[in-house]
Design a protein around this motif. Structure first.
Motif, PDB file in Angstrom:
ATOM      1  N   CYS A  84       0.769  -1.112   0.058  1.00 13.17           N
ATOM      2  CA  CYS A  84      -0.059  -0.009   0.143  1.00 13.17           C
ATOM      3  C   CYS A  84       0.949   1.123   0.045  1.00 13.17           C
ATOM      4  CB  CYS A  84      -1.023  -0.001   1.082  1.00 13.17           C
ATOM      5  SG  CYS A  84      -1.862  -1.299   1.412  1.00 13.17           S
ATOM      6  N   ILE A  85       0.439   2.264  -0.565  1.00 12.18           N
ATOM      7  CA  ILE A  85       1.035   3.639  -0.828  1.00 12.18           C
ATOM      8  C   ILE A  85       0.228   4.462   0.160  1.00 12.18           C
ATOM      9  CG2 ILE A  85       1.978   5.287  -2.244  1.00 12.18           C
ATOM     10  CD1 ILE A  85       3.442   2.642  -2.574  1.00 12.18           C
ATOM     11  N   GLY A  86       0.739   5.154   1.234  1.00 10.96           N
ATOM     12  CA  GLY A  86       0.132   6.131   1.775  1.00 10.96           C
ATOM     13  C   GLY A  86       0.207   7.381   1.368  1.00 10.96           C
ATOM     14  N   LEU A  87      -0.489   8.257   1.586  1.00  9.55           N
ATOM     15  CA  LEU A  87      -0.544   9.943   1.306  1.00  9.55           C
ATOM     16  C   LEU A  87      -0.142  10.396  -0.204  1.00  9.55           C
ATOM     17  CD1 LEU A  87       1.349  10.868   4.678  1.00  9.55           C
ATOM     18  CD2 LEU A  87      -1.170  10.982   4.003  1.00  9.55           C
ATOM     19  N   ASN A  88      -0.842   9.674  -0.915  1.00 14.17           N
ATOM     20  CA  ASN A  88      -0.447   9.644  -2.385  1.00 14.17           C
ATOM     21  C   ASN A  88      -1.109  10.734  -3.349  1.00 14.17           C
ATOM     22  OD1 ASN A  88       1.438   8.943  -4.410  1.00 14.17           O
ATOM     23  ND2 ASN A  88       0.253   7.471  -5.460  1.00 14.17           N
ATOM     24  N   TYR A  89      -2.094  11.292  -2.591  1.00 11.31           N
ATOM     25  CA  TYR A  89      -3.088  12.270  -3.201  1.00 11.31           C
ATOM     26  C   TYR A  89      -2.673  13.387  -2.448  1.00 11.31           C
ATOM     27  CZ  TYR A  89      -5.490   9.070  -6.164  1.00 11.31           C
ATOM     28  OH  TYR A  89      -5.633   8.044  -7.191  1.00 11.31           O
ATOM     29  N   ARG A  90      -2.412  14.745  -3.125  1.00 11.24           N
ATOM     30  CA  ARG A  90      -1.997  15.924  -2.197  1.00 11.24           C
ATOM     31  C   ARG A  90      -3.066  16.435  -1.319  1.00 11.24           C
ATOM     32  NH1 ARG A  90       0.790  15.939  -6.918  1.00 11.24           N
ATOM     33  NH2 ARG A  90       3.109  16.458  -6.782  1.00 11.24           N
ATOM     34  N   ASP A  91      -4.568  16.350  -2.018  1.00 12.46           N
ATOM     35  CA  ASP A  91      -5.664  16.686  -1.330  1.00 12.46           C
ATOM     36  C   ASP A  91      -5.932  15.624   0.073  1.00 12.46           C
ATOM     37  OD1 ASP A  91      -6.510  14.605  -2.766  1.00 12.46           O
ATOM     38  OD2 ASP A  91      -8.207  15.459  -3.507  1.00 12.46           O
ATOM     39  N   HIS A  92      -5.438  14.585  -0.022  1.00 10.34           N
ATOM     40  CA  HIS A  92      -5.547  13.679   1.115  1.00 10.34           C
ATOM     41  C   HIS A  92      -4.652  14.013   2.153  1.00 10.34           C
ATOM     42  CE1 HIS A  92      -6.192  10.064   3.653  1.00 10.34           C
ATOM     43  NE2 HIS A  92      -4.947   9.774   3.461  1.00 10.34           N
ATOM     44  N   ALA A  93      -3.469  14.048   1.731  1.00  6.76           N
ATOM     45  CA  ALA A  93      -2.260  14.567   2.704  1.00  6.76           C
ATOM     46  C   ALA A  93      -2.863  15.874   3.539  1.00  6.76           C
ATOM     47  CB  ALA A  93      -1.092  14.829   2.024  1.00  6.76           C
ATOM     48  N   ALA A  94      -3.311  16.862   2.598  1.00  9.65           N
ATOM     49  CA  ALA A  94      -3.631  18.099   3.147  1.00  9.65           C
ATOM     50  C   ALA A  94      -4.797  17.938   4.222  1.00  9.65           C
ATOM     51  CB  ALA A  94      -4.067  19.172   1.965  1.00  9.65           C
ATOM     52  N   GLU A  95      -5.892  16.985   3.938  1.00  2.22           N
ATOM     53  CA  GLU A  95      -6.936  16.828   4.924  1.00  2.22           C
ATOM     54  C   GLU A  95      -6.599  16.401   6.146  1.00  2.22           C
ATOM     55  OE1 GLU A  95     -10.118  14.353   3.468  1.00  2.22           O
ATOM     56  OE2 GLU A  95      -8.897  13.033   2.949  1.00  2.22           O
ATOM     57  N   THR A  96      -5.426  15.484   6.161  1.00  2.00           N
ATOM     58  CA  THR A  96      -5.029  14.503   7.282  1.00  2.00           C
ATOM     59  C   THR A  96      -3.823  15.388   8.121  1.00  2.00           C
ATOM     60  OG1 THR A  96      -3.319  13.719   6.058  1.00  2.00           O
ATOM     61  CG2 THR A  96      -5.500  12.514   6.181  1.00  2.00           C
ATOM     62  N   GLY A  97      -3.510  16.719   7.490  1.00  2.00           N
ATOM     63  CA  GLY A  97      -2.353  17.449   8.129  1.00  2.00           C
ATOM     64  C   GLY A  97      -1.136  17.206   7.928  1.00  2.00           C
ATOM     65  N   ALA A  98      -0.690  16.140   6.876  1.00  2.00           N
ATOM     66  CA  ALA A  98       0.388  15.421   6.728  1.00  2.00           C
ATOM     67  C   ALA A  98       0.984  16.358   5.484  1.00  2.00           C
ATOM     68  CB  ALA A  98       0.294  14.227   6.571  1.00  2.00           C
ATOM     69  N   PRO A  99       2.535  16.342   5.196  1.00  2.00           N
ATOM     70  CA  PRO A  99       3.098  16.932   4.364  1.00  2.00           C
ATOM     71  C   PRO A  99       3.161  16.017   3.301  1.00  2.00           C
ATOM     72  CG  PRO A  99       4.574  16.288   5.970  1.00  2.00           C
ATOM     73  CD  PRO A  99       3.388  15.772   6.633  1.00  2.00           C
ATOM     74  N   VAL A 100       3.169  16.575   1.866  1.00  2.00           N
ATOM     75  CA  VAL A 100       3.155  15.903   0.700  1.00  2.00           C
ATOM     76  C   VAL A 100       4.501  15.057   0.746  1.00  2.00           C
ATOM     77  CG1 VAL A 100       3.150  15.736  -1.826  1.00  2.00           C
ATOM     78  CG2 VAL A 100       1.810  17.120  -0.600  1.00  2.00           C
ATOM     79  N   PRO A 101       4.410  13.712   0.679  1.00  2.00           N
ATOM     80  CA  PRO A 101       5.905  12.997   0.897  1.00  2.00           C
ATOM     81  C   PRO A 101       6.747  13.319  -0.462  1.00  2.00           C
ATOM     82  CG  PRO A 101       4.032  11.365   0.274  1.00  2.00           C
ATOM     83  CD  PRO A 101       3.347  12.881   0.519  1.00  2.00           C
ATOM     84  N   ASP A 102       8.073  13.191   0.182  1.00  2.00           N
ATOM     85  CA  ASP A 102       9.086  13.371  -1.216  1.00  2.00           C
ATOM     86  C   ASP A 102       9.257  11.974  -1.702  1.00  2.00           C
ATOM     87  OD1 ASP A 102       9.567  16.113  -0.421  1.00  2.00           O
ATOM     88  OD2 ASP A 102      10.965  15.654   1.139  1.00  2.00           O
ATOM     89  N   ARG A 103       9.154  10.933  -1.004  1.00  2.00           N
ATOM     90  CA  ARG A 103       9.048   9.505  -1.404  1.00  2.00           C
ATOM     91  C   ARG A 103       7.954   8.887  -1.207  1.00  2.00           C
ATOM     92  NH1 ARG A 103      14.841   7.955  -1.651  1.00  2.00           N
ATOM     93  NH2 ARG A 103      14.488   5.697  -1.114  1.00  2.00           N
ATOM     94  N   PRO A 104       7.719   7.825  -1.868  1.00  2.00           N
ATOM     95  CA  PRO A 104       6.511   6.912  -1.723  1.00  2.00           C
ATOM     96  C   PRO A 104       6.393   6.587  -0.047  1.00  2.00           C
ATOM     97  CG  PRO A 104       7.179   6.480  -3.710  1.00  2.00           C
ATOM     98  CD  PRO A 104       8.299   7.329  -3.154  1.00  2.00           C
ATOM     99  N   VAL A 105       5.138   6.590   0.620  1.00  2.00           N
ATOM    100  CA  VAL A 105       4.966   6.104   1.919  1.00  2.00           C
ATOM    101  C   VAL A 105       4.479   4.615   1.737  1.00  2.00           C
ATOM    102  CG1 VAL A 105       3.727   6.233   4.214  1.00  2.00           C
ATOM    103  CG2 VAL A 105       4.720   8.237   2.950  1.00  2.00           C
TER     104      VAL A 105
END
Length: 290
Positions: A84-105
């Motif tokens: 699984c890949i986490g936080l792979n959409y910018r809008d999802h990262a934003a809604e969870t308060g997480a930064p957009v990742p530099d590498r796949p999570v």
């Protein structure tokens, strides 16, 4: 091609949907749609048999989840891994308060979580925050090990499917330093109904994703908004993992999960989930209690 598996859990039969929307039995060609079938000449033989009109019809299959006389299972049997890949959409990262990742999570999900697209999703005991995630799933068809480039990923993709990466957020984020605890509860990965081969998906980055809870729209995204696209993800993973035929990659979810919406209650028994991705069909699950 549009491949599927029908029948009771553990006794599914392989099938294919023809151009007229009828379902044809592949049991004479293969015992199942699995890694061996995808890695060999199974798809080519199925395609030839379908063109020749040699396959008997399977009656009673419906892809709506509404009282189908014949159960539809996950379209691939016994995946060795669910990556699984986490936080792979910018809008999802934003809604969870997480930064957009530099590498796949990257995290792994128990393959035993994979169930059919219309099977019941169970809220775990003591759960307070069971959540939904519509995702594009990629199924691997050939071994991928140290691929030379993202472009090489095209040669190892067996097909695409809808995945619901169900998650328990309290287990995931508050009870453990890793995400696996909240991702691997039983029934937490409805998959299917169809495994659609790449020749029928013009662009995996050109698909709309949608999810409803009790008829209310909750997610409406587009794979073009992924932080890391499908080809890059497969290339990247192959530098660290050996991807085997039949493995599943869940590529991330867009915004609209309960975690990011104070107005959206978490799942409870009796809720109804509906998911769709352009060209890949539709899922429907009724939520139960473990």
């Amino acid at each position: 091609m549009r491949l599927l598996r029908v029948g009771p859990p553990g006794a599914e039969r392989p099938a294919v949907r023809d151009a007229d929307g009828r379902f044809r039995d592949l049991s004479s060609l293969t015992p199942d749609i699995c890694g061996a079938f995808l890695a060999g000449d199974g798809v080519a033989r199925a395609r030839a048999a379908l063109a020749a009109g040699d396959l008997p019809e399977v009656l009673g299959v419906q892809l709506t989840g509404e009282e189908s006389p014949v159960r539809v299972g996950a379209p691939v049997a016994r995946p060795g891994k669910v990556v699984c890949i986490g936080l792979n959409y910018r809008d999802h990262a934003a809604e969870t308060g997480a930064p957009v990742p530099d590498r796949p999570v990257v995290f792994l999900k128990d393959p035993a979580t994979v169930i059919g697209p219309y099977d019941r999703v169970l809220v775990p005991r003591r759960s307070r925050k069971t959540d939904w995630e519509v995702e594009l799933a990629v199924v691997i068809g050939r071994k991928a090990r140290y691929l030379d480039s993202p472009a090489a990923a095209d040669d190892v993709i067996a097909g695409y499917a809808i995945s619901n990466d169900v998650s328990e957020r309290e287990f995931q984020l508050e009870f453990s330093g890793q995400w696996d605890l909240g991702k691997s509860c039983e029934t937490f990965n409805p998959l299917g109904p169809l495994l659609v081969t790449p020749d029928e998906v013009a662009d995996p980055q050109g698909l709309g994703l949608r999810l409803w809870v009790n008829g209310t729209p909750r997610q409406h995204g587009h794979t073009g908004n992924m932080v890391f696209d499908v080809r890059y993800l497969i290339w990247y993973l192959s530098q660290y993992l050996v991807l085997e035929p039949g493995d599943v990659i869940n590529t991330g979810t867009p915004a609209g999960v309960a975690l990011g919406r104070p107005d959206a209650p978490y799942l409870r028994a009796g809720d109804v989930l509906e998911l769709e991705i352009d060209g890949l069909g539709r899922q429907r699950q009724i939520v139960g209690q473990a």
